[in-house]
Design an enzyme around this catalytic site. Sequence first.
Site, PDB file in Angstrom:
ATOM      1  N   CYS A 139       0.539  -1.301   0.229  1.00 23.59           N
ATOM      2  CA  CYS A 139       0.175  -0.263  -0.605  1.00 23.59           C
ATOM      3  C   CYS A 139       1.404   1.914   0.149  1.00 23.59           C
ATOM      4  CB  CYS A 139      -0.908  -0.089   0.978  1.00 23.59           C
ATOM      5  SG  CYS A 139      -1.465  -1.736   1.421  1.00 23.59           S
ATOM      6  N   HIS A 165      -3.427   7.179   2.455  1.00 25.97           N
ATOM      7  CA  HIS A 165      -4.240   5.295   2.320  1.00 25.97           C
ATOM      8  C   HIS A 165      -5.112   5.164   2.766  1.00 25.97           C
ATOM      9  CE1 HIS A 165      -3.768   1.490   1.190  1.00 25.97           C
ATOM     10  NE2 HIS A 165      -3.837   1.279   2.686  1.00 25.97           N
ATOM     11  N   ASN A 216     -10.050  -1.331  -0.259  1.00 25.31           N
ATOM     12  CA  ASN A 216      -8.940  -0.756  -0.236  1.00 25.31           C
ATOM     13  C   ASN A 216      -8.626  -0.917  -1.024  1.00 25.31           C
ATOM     14  OD1 ASN A 216      -6.178  -1.178   0.498  1.00 25.31           O
ATOM     15  ND2 ASN A 216      -6.249  -2.342   2.120  1.00 25.31           N
TER      16      ASN A 216
HETATM   17  N1  ACO Z   1     -18.187  -9.768   9.149  1.00 23.57           N
HETATM   18  C1  ACO Z   1     -18.603 -10.735   9.981  1.00 23.57           C
HETATM   19  N2  ACO Z   1     -17.519 -10.414  11.141  1.00 23.57           N
HETATM   20  C2  ACO Z   1     -16.138  -9.891  10.815  1.00 23.57           C
HETATM   21  C3  ACO Z   1     -15.661 -10.168   9.845  1.00 23.57           C
HETATM   22  C4  ACO Z   1     -16.159 -10.019   8.570  1.00 23.57           C
HETATM   23  N3  ACO Z   1     -16.450  -9.245   7.634  1.00 23.57           N
HETATM   24  N4  ACO Z   1     -14.511 -10.303  10.288  1.00 23.57           N
HETATM   25  C5  ACO Z   1     -14.246 -10.164  10.965  1.00 23.57           C
HETATM   26  N5  ACO Z   1     -15.111 -11.184  11.826  1.00 23.57           N
HETATM   27  C6  ACO Z   1     -15.731 -11.530  13.288  1.00 23.57           C
HETATM   28  C7  ACO Z   1     -14.403 -12.673  13.423  1.00 23.57           C
HETATM   29  O1  ACO Z   1     -13.788 -13.542  13.210  1.00 23.57           O
HETATM   30  C8  ACO Z   1     -14.507 -11.978  14.986  1.00 23.57           C
HETATM   31  O2  ACO Z   1     -14.861 -13.421  15.588  1.00 23.57           O
HETATM   32  P1  ACO Z   1     -15.021 -13.385  17.251  1.00 23.57           P
HETATM   33  O3  ACO Z   1     -14.504 -12.588  17.596  1.00 23.57           O
HETATM   34  O4  ACO Z   1     -16.333 -14.801  17.034  1.00 23.57           O
HETATM   35  O5  ACO Z   1     -13.416 -14.622  17.054  1.00 23.57           O
HETATM   36  C9  ACO Z   1     -15.411 -10.482  14.836  1.00 23.57           C
HETATM   37  O6  ACO Z   1     -15.389 -10.090  14.081  1.00 23.57           O
HETATM   38  C10 ACO Z   1     -13.998  -9.472  15.273  1.00 23.57           C
HETATM   39  O7  ACO Z   1     -12.923  -9.995  14.565  1.00 23.57           O
HETATM   40  P2  ACO Z   1     -11.239  -8.697  14.842  1.00 23.57           P
HETATM   41  O8  ACO Z   1     -10.234  -8.822  13.632  1.00 23.57           O
HETATM   42  O9  ACO Z   1     -11.007  -9.089  16.587  1.00 23.57           O
HETATM   43  O10 ACO Z   1     -12.350  -7.393  14.678  1.00 23.57           O
HETATM   44  P3  ACO Z   1     -11.719  -6.158  14.674  1.00 23.57           P
HETATM   45  O11 ACO Z   1     -12.482  -5.582  14.815  1.00 23.57           O
HETATM   46  O12 ACO Z   1     -10.087  -6.013  14.734  1.00 23.57           O
HETATM   47  O13 ACO Z   1     -11.466  -5.372  12.527  1.00 23.57           O
HETATM   48  C11 ACO Z   1     -10.386  -5.262  10.671  1.00 23.57           C
HETATM   49  C12 ACO Z   1     -11.111  -6.237  11.953  1.00 23.57           C
HETATM   50  C13 ACO Z   1     -11.267  -4.717  10.313  1.00 23.57           C
HETATM   51  C14 ACO Z   1     -10.005  -6.461   9.698  1.00 23.57           C
HETATM   52  C15 ACO Z   1      -9.485  -5.023  11.718  1.00 23.57           C
HETATM   53  O14 ACO Z   1      -8.563  -5.256  12.349  1.00 23.57           O
HETATM   54  C16 ACO Z   1      -8.451  -3.587  10.502  1.00 23.57           C
HETATM   55  O15 ACO Z   1      -9.435  -2.638  10.122  1.00 23.57           O
HETATM   56  N6  ACO Z   1      -7.290  -3.744  10.304  1.00 23.57           N
HETATM   57  C17 ACO Z   1      -6.628  -3.515   9.600  1.00 23.57           C
HETATM   58  C18 ACO Z   1      -6.869  -4.161   8.277  1.00 23.57           C
HETATM   59  C19 ACO Z   1      -6.402  -3.430   6.932  1.00 23.57           C
HETATM   60  O16 ACO Z   1      -6.611  -2.388   7.148  1.00 23.57           O
HETATM   61  N7  ACO Z   1      -5.629  -3.989   5.502  1.00 23.57           N
HETATM   62  C20 ACO Z   1      -5.277  -4.079   4.921  1.00 23.57           C
HETATM   63  C21 ACO Z   1      -4.116  -3.815   4.668  1.00 23.57           C
HETATM   64  S1  ACO Z   1      -2.365  -3.056   5.379  1.00 23.57           S
HETATM   65  C22 ACO Z   1      -3.400  -1.348   5.444  1.00 23.57           C
HETATM   66  O17 ACO Z   1      -3.588  -1.362   4.053  1.00 23.57           O
HETATM   67  C23 ACO Z   1      -2.892  -0.707   5.869  1.00 23.57           C
END
Ligand code: ACO
Length: 330
Positions: free
Chosen positions: A117, A257, A287
Site C-alpha cells: 500500500c 492510504h 482498500n
Molecule cells: N464480518 C463479520 N464478522 C467478522 C468479519 C466480517 N467480514 N471479519 C471478522 N469478523 C469477526 C471475527 O471473526 C471476530 O469474531 P470472534 O470475536 O467471534 O472471533 C470478530 O469479528 C472481531 O474480529 P477482529 O479481528 O477483532 O475485528 P476488528 O475490530 O479488529 O476488525 C478489521 C477487523 C476490520 C480487519 C480491523 O482489524 C482492521 O481494520 N485492521 C486493519 C487491516 C487493514 O486495513 N488491512 C489492509 C491492509 S494494510 C493497510 O492497508 C493498512
Amino acid sequence: MPTELRSRITGTGSYVADGVLTNQDLERIVDTNDDWITERTGIKERRIASREVASSDMAAAATRNALEMAGLGPNDLDMIICATVTPDRQLPATAAYVQRKIGATSNCASFDIAAACAGSLYGISIADSFIRTGRAKHVAVIGVELLSRVLDYKDRNTCVLFGDGAGAMILSADQGESGVLSTHLFTDGSLTDILHIPAGGSALPTSAETVERRMHYVRMEGRDVFKYAVKYLADAAKVALDANAIGADDLSLVVAHQANIRILDAVSKRLGISLDRFILNLERFGNTSSASVPLALDEAVRGGRVHSGDTILMIALGGGISWGSAMVRW
Ligand code: ACO
C-alpha cells in the site's frame, strides 16, 4: 538566480472497473453483514475487474489519463515506475507491459516496485531522486492492484476489505516553487508475517498442496496491522511536517492510504487534523493497496479540491510493513 530542480506532479489519472461488489453482495458469499463491514471499516462497495483485464490494462488506462492532463505523449516519458503486488506475471515487469500498451519508446526505463500500500510513495521518492539529479525529465508513477485475484472469498477477515483499481501520476522536472518537497520511507521487516501471501514465490512455490491449502491468497493479522497503521502513519506525517517546518494547520489536504475509516480517524486525532481535510473515497473503492493514494489524489484533483499553492501531505502503510510520506506543494 535559478531555483533548484524539483519534480512537480503535472498530471494525474485513474481507472476503476465498472463491476461493483457491494457489502450486500458479500453477505451472499461469506458470513458477514453490511453493518459489520460499515462499522469496522467504512467500506460500502469496491470495484472488481472482469476476468480478461490484467493489472497492466488498468495501469495503462490510468497513465493515458495522467499523460493527457500533463499535456504529454508516451514518448516524453523517461521512466515508468509501476507499484504493484499483483503484477501481470512474475516475469517480466508489469511496467514493461504498460510501456508497450501506452506506446512508449525503448528510451523509457520501466520497472516494478513492491511496497504494497506504500508503493506509490516509494515510486514518488524514486522518481523525485531521478528528476532532482537531472537524470529524468518526465516519470510516470503508477499504483495498480487487481487484489480480487489474490483474495480468498472464503475468508471474511480479508475479502471484505479490498478492491481493484489503478492510479497514475506524471512527475516532471520544474524550477518553480511547487513540487515534491520531501519524501520519507520506512520498513520494519520484522513484521513481514502480519500481512502476506504465503505461497507462489521462491520461498514456497505453487504446488497442488499450496493451492489446496489456499496459501496463494492474502493472509492478515488485522488487529496487529491496525495498531501499526495508526502509529506509523501518524509518525510518517510528523516526520514530513517537521522536515518542512510546516504546522498541521498549514496543510491544505491529506491524501492518506484508504484502508479503513477507523485508522484514518485515529490518525487524524493523533495529528490534530480534522478528517474534513482528508480525502476519503474508501466507502466506494475499499482498500486498493498501491493504487489507493494516486486514485484518491486523482479524484481530488479532478473534483476541484486541489489548488495551486496548496500544501498536500500523502501518507501510506502496507505489507512489509512498509510506510512513508510525501509532502507536495501544488
Ligand atoms: N464480518 C463479520 N464478522 C467478522 C468479519 C466480517 N467480514 N471479519 C471478522 N469478523 C469477526 C471475527 O471473526 C471476530 O469474531 P470472534 O470475536 O467471534 O472471533 C470478530 O469479528 C472481531 O474480529 P477482529 O479481528 O477483532 O475485528 P476488528 O475490530 O479488529 O476488525 C478489521 C477487523 C476490520 C480487519 C480491523 O482489524 C482492521 O481494520 N485492521 C486493519 C487491516 C487493514 O486495513 N488491512 C489492509 C491492509 S494494510 C493497510 O492497508 C493498512
